[in-house]
Scaffold this active site. Structure first.
Site, short mmCIF file in Angstrom:
data_model
loop_
_atom_site.label_atom_id
_atom_site.label_comp_id
_atom_site.label_asym_id
_atom_site.label_seq_id
_atom_site.Cartn_x
_atom_site.Cartn_y
_atom_site.Cartn_z
N ASP A 37 0.82 -1.22 0.00
CA ASP A 37 0.00 0.00 0.00
C ASP A 37 0.85 1.26 0.00
O ASP A 37 0.61 2.18 -0.79
CB ASP A 37 -1.01 0.00 1.15
CG ASP A 37 -0.41 -0.14 2.53
OD1 ASP A 37 0.78 -0.49 2.64
OD2 ASP A 37 -1.15 0.10 3.52
N SER A 129 -5.93 -4.74 12.47
CA SER A 129 -6.16 -3.32 12.31
C SER A 129 -7.22 -2.76 13.26
O SER A 129 -8.15 -2.07 12.86
CB SER A 129 -6.55 -3.01 10.86
OG SER A 129 -6.22 -1.69 10.53
N GLU A 163 -2.43 8.41 11.76
CA GLU A 163 -1.44 7.37 12.07
C GLU A 163 -0.04 7.84 11.75
O GLU A 163 0.89 7.65 12.53
CB GLU A 163 -1.76 6.09 11.28
CG GLU A 163 -3.03 5.40 11.71
CD GLU A 163 -2.77 4.09 12.42
OE1 GLU A 163 -1.62 3.78 12.75
OE2 GLU A 163 -3.76 3.37 12.65
N ASP A 175 -5.64 0.03 5.51
CA ASP A 175 -6.45 -0.37 6.65
C ASP A 175 -7.70 0.50 6.80
O ASP A 175 -8.81 0.01 6.99
CB ASP A 175 -5.63 -0.34 7.93
CG ASP A 175 -4.50 -1.35 7.92
OD1 ASP A 175 -4.51 -2.24 7.05
OD2 ASP A 175 -3.60 -1.24 8.78
#
Length: 385
Positions: A37, A129, A163, A175
């Site tokens: 990702d 997650s 995050e 996520d």
């Protein structure tokens, strides 16, 4: 008592009044596409039937006060003085999310504060997650309560920004996207460069299959250690090869990469290139032949994560190897690595057999007993009441 009922009751107990609403979001299993990702590649996660719920009610002042079922006390901060460097701990997730919404064009100026309570049945540290489920549920709640008018892609970006900047975890957007965009009995096929998403039916139950999660009980932290090192290695490999991201490389570029890069960086790059290919192959197999055809891609993904990306652990390898030896269609570690969970796709009658085999194998090696449970592909973030 359902998760929603538990959250409503806990809100009333901790805040002394009734919540105005409850929202929830699922944890996720990444079927395939690990560490691709943040390299602008492809991923194929799905939401699971373990969720995080957020109850919320407005305040008359400018404070945000957050309580949870997994920590004592309350976290409190003012909408007037949100500090993205406010230290570590669970409170950085809600604080970071509110800060990130402001950074993405929805500043808290002029808005009243809120009381929030959070409950979850997503195992923390298991690679499922739990943090993104919290961010997605809270983002959806605040978007509705404050009438922000953001779409789900915007909310996913806010969670990722929280995050990255506030929590300090250099994760990609997979996520949060999975938790917000998931649909029942389907995976989210996400292009992490364009952020285009498509639904891919999974059909596990129709084919008599179950997806087992094997939580090794080895917890991990993305904000420290090897996760950041792997991302840095990927970025260094891209710079050395003269590309903006490893997404631009295909199998034909690996020979040149082997000449240009040191052995460790090359193996990191090779994992990303081959993992992108495995995601595309898995999507094609699901669409044409169904879930019984994807086993070889799951197995190959684990081998690559173990040998090229080097983020597996002895416990994860044992879980995967035992599942494969017991007759799983395919198995792999899932999540960021250095602990967490493995997944195994199995025919329904093998579920109890595999569970016993894994527990026995862990006991023989002297490891802590793993938690083994099935998950169902489930819907994404939603208002519960």
């Amino acid at each position: 008592m359902t998760l929603t009922d538990r959250t409503v009751a806990a809100f009333a107990e901790r805040h002394g009044r009734q919540a105005a609403g409850v929202w929830s979001a699922p944890g996720r299993v990444n079927l395939i596409g690990e560490h691709t990702d943040y390299n602008e590649g492809f991923v194929l996660p799905f939401g699971i039937d373990r969720r995080t719920a957020v109850a919320l009610a407005p305040r008359e002042d400018r404070l945000v006060r957050v309580t949870t079922g997994f920590a004592d006390g309350a976290a409190e901060f003012s909408l007037d003085t949100i500090d993205p460097d406010a230290g570590a701990g669970w409170h950085t997730y809600p604080l970071g999310l509110v800060w990130a919404l402001g950074e993405l064009g929805a500043p808290p100026a002029g808005r009243r504060g809120v009381d929030v309570h959070i409950e979850s049945d997503v195992p923390a540290g298991a690679g499922l997650s739990s943090s993104a489920a919290l961010e997605a549920a809270l983002a959806l709640a605040l978007d509705e309560h404050w009438a922000l008018g953001l779409n789900r892609a915007d909310l996913a970006r806010a969670g990722q920004l929280a995050e990255n900047r506030v929590v300090g975890a250099p994760t990609g957007i997979m996520d949060q996207s999975a938790s917000l965009l998931a649909e029942a009995d389907a995976a989210v096929f996400l292009d992490c460069r364009s952020l285009e998403a498509a639904t891919v039916p999974l059909g596990f139950s129709a084919d008599g299959l179950s997806l087992l999660v094997i939580d090794t009980r080895v917890t991990h932290e993305h904000a420290t250690g090897g996760y950041a090192a792997r991302r840095a290695s990927c970025e260094a490999g891209a710079r050395s090869l003269g590309v903006a991201s490893l997404r631009e490389l295909g199998p034909d570029d690996l020979a040149r990469a082997a000449e240009v890069l040191d052995d460790e960086t090359f193996r990191r790059v090779r994992h990303i290139v081959t993992e992108n290919g495995r995601v595309l192959d898995t999507v094609r197999a699901l669409r044409s032949d169904g879930p019984t055809a994807i086993g070889p891609y799951l197995d190959a993904s684990h081998a690559s994560l173990r040998d090229d990306f080097e983020i597996s652990t002895p416990e994860l390898d044992l879980a995967v190897g035992t599942a494969q030896a017991t007759g799983a269609i395919g198995a792999r570690m899932t999540g960021g690595g250095f602990g967490g969970s493995a997944i195994a796709l199995v025919v329904d009658p093998l579920v109890p057999v595999l569970e016993r085999a894994v527990v026995r194998a862990f006991a023989e090696e002297g490891y802590a007993e793993p938690a083994v449970f099935t998950v169902r592909p489930s819907a994404g973030a939603r208002r519960e009441r």
